[in-house]
Write a protein that holds these residues in place. Structure first.
Motif, short mmCIF file in Angstrom:
data_model
loop_
_atom_site.label_atom_id
_atom_site.label_comp_id
_atom_site.label_asym_id
_atom_site.label_seq_id
_atom_site.Cartn_x
_atom_site.Cartn_y
_atom_site.Cartn_z
N PRO A 1 0.83 -1.21 0.00
CA PRO A 1 0.00 0.00 0.00
C PRO A 1 0.86 1.26 0.00
CG PRO A 1 0.11 -0.91 2.20
CD PRO A 1 0.82 -1.89 1.31
N ASN A 2 0.25 2.36 -0.34
CA ASN A 2 0.94 3.66 -0.31
C ASN A 2 0.81 4.28 1.07
OD1 ASN A 2 1.87 3.83 -3.02
ND2 ASN A 2 -0.21 4.30 -3.67
N ALA A 3 1.91 4.74 1.62
CA ALA A 3 1.86 5.48 2.88
C ALA A 3 1.03 6.74 2.68
CB ALA A 3 3.27 5.83 3.33
N ALA A 4 0.46 7.22 3.77
CA ALA A 4 -0.39 8.43 3.78
C ALA A 4 -1.79 8.16 3.23
CB ALA A 4 0.24 9.59 3.03
N LYS A 5 -2.10 6.90 2.93
CA LYS A 5 -3.44 6.54 2.46
C LYS A 5 -3.89 5.29 3.18
CE LYS A 5 -2.54 8.20 -2.27
NZ LYS A 5 -2.49 7.77 -3.69
N GLN A 6 -5.18 5.22 3.46
CA GLN A 6 -5.72 4.03 4.11
C GLN A 6 -5.85 2.89 3.10
OE1 GLN A 6 -8.51 4.45 7.43
NE2 GLN A 6 -8.99 6.47 6.61
N MET A 7 -5.70 1.69 3.61
CA MET A 7 -5.87 0.52 2.75
C MET A 7 -7.34 0.34 2.41
SD MET A 7 -3.20 -2.24 4.39
CE MET A 7 -3.57 -3.51 3.17
N HIS A 8 -7.61 0.07 1.14
CA HIS A 8 -8.98 -0.13 0.69
C HIS A 8 -9.11 -1.49 0.02
CE1 HIS A 8 -7.61 0.83 -3.40
NE2 HIS A 8 -7.01 1.89 -2.90
N VAL A 9 -10.29 -1.77 -0.51
CA VAL A 9 -10.57 -3.10 -1.05
C VAL A 9 -9.65 -3.43 -2.22
CG1 VAL A 9 -12.34 -2.44 -2.73
CG2 VAL A 9 -12.49 -4.66 -1.59
N GLY A 10 -9.08 -2.41 -2.86
CA GLY A 10 -8.13 -2.64 -3.95
C GLY A 10 -6.84 -3.29 -3.48
N HIS A 11 -6.56 -3.23 -2.17
CA HIS A 11 -5.36 -3.87 -1.62
C HIS A 11 -5.63 -5.30 -1.16
CE1 HIS A 11 -4.52 0.52 -0.86
NE2 HIS A 11 -3.42 0.15 -1.50
N LEU A 12 -6.90 -5.68 -1.16
CA LEU A 12 -7.29 -6.97 -0.59
C LEU A 12 -6.63 -8.14 -1.31
CD1 LEU A 12 -9.12 -8.67 1.30
CD2 LEU A 12 -10.85 -8.58 -0.50
N GLY B 1 4.70 2.21 -0.80
CA GLY B 1 5.01 3.47 -1.47
C GLY B 1 5.26 4.56 -0.44
N ASP B 2 6.52 4.77 -0.09
CA ASP B 2 6.83 5.72 0.99
C ASP B 2 7.81 6.80 0.53
OD1 ASP B 2 9.13 4.22 0.74
OD2 ASP B 2 9.35 3.77 2.88
N TRP B 3 7.80 7.10 -0.76
CA TRP B 3 8.73 8.09 -1.29
C TRP B 3 8.09 8.74 -2.51
CZ3 TRP B 3 12.57 9.75 1.45
CH2 TRP B 3 13.64 10.46 0.88
N GLY B 4 8.34 10.01 -2.71
CA GLY B 4 7.84 10.62 -3.93
C GLY B 4 7.11 11.93 -3.71
N THR B 5 6.47 12.41 -4.78
CA THR B 5 5.89 13.74 -4.82
C THR B 5 4.79 13.95 -3.78
OG1 THR B 5 6.36 13.83 -7.19
CG2 THR B 5 4.79 15.44 -6.33
N GLN B 6 4.00 12.89 -3.50
CA GLN B 6 2.89 13.07 -2.56
C GLN B 6 3.38 13.52 -1.19
OE1 GLN B 6 3.99 10.14 -3.61
NE2 GLN B 6 3.50 8.44 -2.23
N ILE C 1 8.71 -4.83 5.84
CA ILE C 1 8.58 -3.56 5.12
C ILE C 1 9.93 -3.13 4.55
CG2 ILE C 1 8.09 -1.10 5.37
CD1 ILE C 1 5.95 -1.85 7.40
N VAL C 2 9.97 -3.09 3.22
CA VAL C 2 11.14 -2.56 2.51
C VAL C 2 10.56 -1.62 1.45
CG1 VAL C 2 13.26 -3.11 1.28
CG2 VAL C 2 12.28 -4.80 2.84
N GLY C 3 10.36 -0.38 1.85
CA GLY C 3 9.65 0.56 1.00
C GLY C 3 10.51 1.13 -0.13
N GLU C 4 9.88 1.94 -0.95
CA GLU C 4 10.58 2.59 -2.06
C GLU C 4 11.77 3.41 -1.56
OE1 GLU C 4 7.51 4.82 -3.97
OE2 GLU C 4 6.77 3.11 -5.12
N ALA D 1 15.83 -1.13 -9.12
CA ALA D 1 16.83 -1.15 -8.05
C ALA D 1 16.52 -2.24 -7.03
CB ALA D 1 16.90 0.21 -7.37
N ALA D 2 15.24 -2.40 -6.71
CA ALA D 2 14.84 -3.43 -5.75
C ALA D 2 15.12 -4.83 -6.30
CB ALA D 2 13.35 -3.29 -5.43
N LEU D 3 14.80 -5.05 -7.57
CA LEU D 3 15.02 -6.36 -8.16
C LEU D 3 16.51 -6.69 -8.24
CD1 LEU D 3 13.96 -8.89 -9.46
CD2 LEU D 3 13.72 -7.66 -11.63
N ARG D 4 17.30 -5.71 -8.61
CA ARG D 4 18.75 -5.94 -8.66
C ARG D 4 19.28 -6.35 -7.27
NH1 ARG D 4 23.35 -1.42 -9.97
NH2 ARG D 4 22.39 -0.52 -8.13
#
Length: 579
Positions: free
Chosen positions: A124-135, A162-167, A257-260, A321-324
């Motif tokens: 899930p993306n940080a700063a947002k609640q988990m919804h049915v799309g994450h189920l 998702g814990d990094w970026g423009t948001q 947890i190994v975030g972006e 980067a994560a896959l490498r």
């Protein structure tokens, strides 16, 4: 069981005319004439060209070539050329004990060196609640990890949030301008509300947009005030996520947890490496970097963006980067990503670039994308609230708990309220999980509490009811295991049907994980429960039966209840003693 039958058929075919048929190409199905056989095969129809004969004649030749074998009590031909096999009692006892040994081996593993599997799911993306799309990602990924562990793999679960970026630039800038930058703790509700307002300002107010982008740069450069707020937002999000994982009985925890943000320092490196290998290129006089990737379903190469014109990296770069890291540093032998169907092109590009870069240094590594469809409402559209917002996962669970509580109260009016509530919460989770996992993974499905909480049909409730029936009998005895099991000379049809379902367990689990189709396990569980309900209703145990029959039927009941509990644990569903 089925491979042993196929091997016998293959040997008989070879003795007829010397043709070798791979056992994987020999079809087997449950017999349609159950009074005649347990299993049937239509292989004779597939051999008409090779044998240059009619299916009925080919089938008779194969049956004539069968040697005496303790697997079968009879082999015959029916209809236009179907082969029919009745399994012997000797084989059924052996097969049931093999299932017990399989369970023992898988639940008490002794290997010290195991192949490493990484399963990347939920995210899930940080700063947002988990919804049915994450189920679906959450419960499909967790169940896949469970089955691999059961089969002897070392499994590392990764929650790539998702814990990094423009948001974060938007939210932090909004907090600074509200003079809330010294606030140490936030609720996720509060953060999400701030994010909605900040996003609207970001879209409508050019100056705020620029200040937010500047704040992103401050975050990337390690500005102390910005980092402190980012950590507060991230921690509040993780705390909320973990609460939901605990409720869902999912094995993701803080260590997973190994975030972006974990790969932020590797993004330039992975981009430069791909450029050096001529797998990506910089657009002339811009900061844009693109990899042109050939995709199976496209005539022209797919432009896989690695860096944007403003110099910002994307989630594609983070995934690279994560896959490498997972291949080169963690030495994973298999890596599975569980996301929705829409990301198929992304993962095809990701895997292509990985294999082309040879990050595994020629060591075998298998990369798999396990896609899934969408949860729909009654209108056939993605499940939403009346306000057209995503249904929050916690709200779905609460609704299921309330509905379950109503059902359980009517069935158990004397059960204390606290026990009813605890049982209702378990039933809601079991229903949500089983209903999802029983569907064809890549297809969309309509979520219906009325259908999924029914005591009839392919539902968690139906299976739980069968399991609790079995356990109510077992509580009156001390039966455990199949030592010295002896089958009656004559098996009742319900007994034979239940045994035939029981002995399919290893084959089904192995096939389900080979295809990553958990619905095959659910279908097996439903068939097993149907067979047990029929057995329970027509094969008495404590009355009107001999001591030998009672002992045998109790052992069948024991193995049925054990298998249900084991498979429930693989699906992330708690066991039930009552319903």
């Amino acid at each position: 069981m089925q491979n042993q039958v196929r091997k016998c058929i293959s040997q008989a075919i070879k003795s007829v005319n010397g043709v070798s048929i791979p056992i994987g190409e020999i079809p087997l199905e449950p017999a349609t004439l159950t009074e005649l056989a347990d299993i049937q095969s239509s292989i004779a129809f597939k051999l008409t060209k090779k044998f240059k004969d009619k299916p009925i004649d080919i089938a008779n030749q194969i049956v004539g070539a069968f040697e005496q074998h303790d697997v079968f009590s009879s082999v015959s031909v029916s209809g236009p050329g179907f082969l029919n096999f009745r399994l012997s009692n000797h084989y059924l006892v052996s097969a049931m004990k093999s299932v017990e040994e399989y369970i023992e081996k898988c639940t008490n593993q002794t290997a010290t060196v195991k192949p490493l599997l990484i399963v990347d799911y939920s995210g899930p993306n940080a700063a947002k609640q988990m919804h049915v799309g994450h189920l679906r990602s959450t419960i499909i990924g967790d169940s896949i990890a469970n089955v691999y562990e059961f089969l002897g793999w070392e499994v590392r679960r990764i929650n790539h949030i998702g814990d990094w970026g423009t948001q974060f630039g938007m939210i932090i800038q909004e907090l600074v301008e509200r003079e809330q930058s010294h606030q140490e703790k936030f609720s996720l509700d509060e953060i999400e509300d701030i994010y909605r307002q900040a996003r609207k300002k970001f879209e409508d107010d050019h100056d705020f947009r620029q200040r937010s982008l500047d704040r992103v740069i401050m975050l990337q450069n390690g500005n102390p005030e910005t980092l402190l707020l980012w950590r507060s937002i991230r921690n509040a999000s993780i705390l909320e996520f973990q609460g939901l994982y605990n409720i869902l009985n999912v094995k993701l925890n803080l260590k997973c947890i190994v975030g972006e943000s974990s790969y932020k320092d590797e993004l330039s490196n992975v981009m430069n490496e791909l450029v050096d290998l001529n797998l990506a290129k910089h657009e002339h006089s811009t900061q844009v970097c693109i990899a042109e990737v050939p995709l199976n379903k496209r005539d022209n190469p797919y432009p896989y963006m690695i860096r944007k014109a403003d110099g910002g990296f994307l989630y594609s770069t983070t995934d690279l980067a994560a896959l490498r890291h997972r291949i080169k540093k963690m030495k994973a032998e298999r890596i599975i990503y569980v996301t929705d169907n829409r990301q198929a092109d992304h993962f095809e590009c990701l895997f292509h670039l990985s294999y082309s870069s040879n990050w595994s240094n020629n060591s075998p590594v298998t990369l798999l994308h396990i896609p899934f469809g969408t949860v729909l409402g009654d209108n056939g559209l993605p499940l939403k609230t009346r306000e057209s917002r995503n249904v929050l996962l916690i709200d779905l669970i609460k609704e299921g708990t309330q509905r379950s509580l109503g059902i359980l109260k009517s069935r158990n009016p004397d059960l204390p309220e606290n026990e009813l509530k605890e049982l209702a919460a378990k039933l809601a989770i079991a229903t949500i999980k089983y209903s999802d996992l029983s569907m064809e993974r890549q297809k969309n499905y309509i979520f219906s509490w009325e259908k999924f909480l029914s005591f009839q049909g392919d539902t968690a409730v139906y299976i739980i009811f069968a399991s609790t029936r079995a356990k109510s009998l077992l509580r009156k005895t001390n039966v455990s295991g199949l030592a010295n099991l002896i089958l009656p000379e004559v098996l009742a049809k319900v007994e034979r049907d239940l045994i035939l379902e029981i002995i399919r367990m290893p084959t089904v689990i192995n096939l389900a994980i080979e295809k990553h189709r958990l619905n095959l396990i659910c279908a097996y569980l439903y068939g097993l429960a149907k067979a047990y309900h029929r057995f329970y209703e027509t094969a008495p145990i404590f009355k009107n039966c001999s001591i030998k029959e009672r002992e045998f039927r109790l052992r069948l009941t024991y193995q049925f209840a054990l298998i249900v509990d084991i498979i429930f644990s693989l699906l992330g569903i708690e066991s039930f003693e009552q319903i």
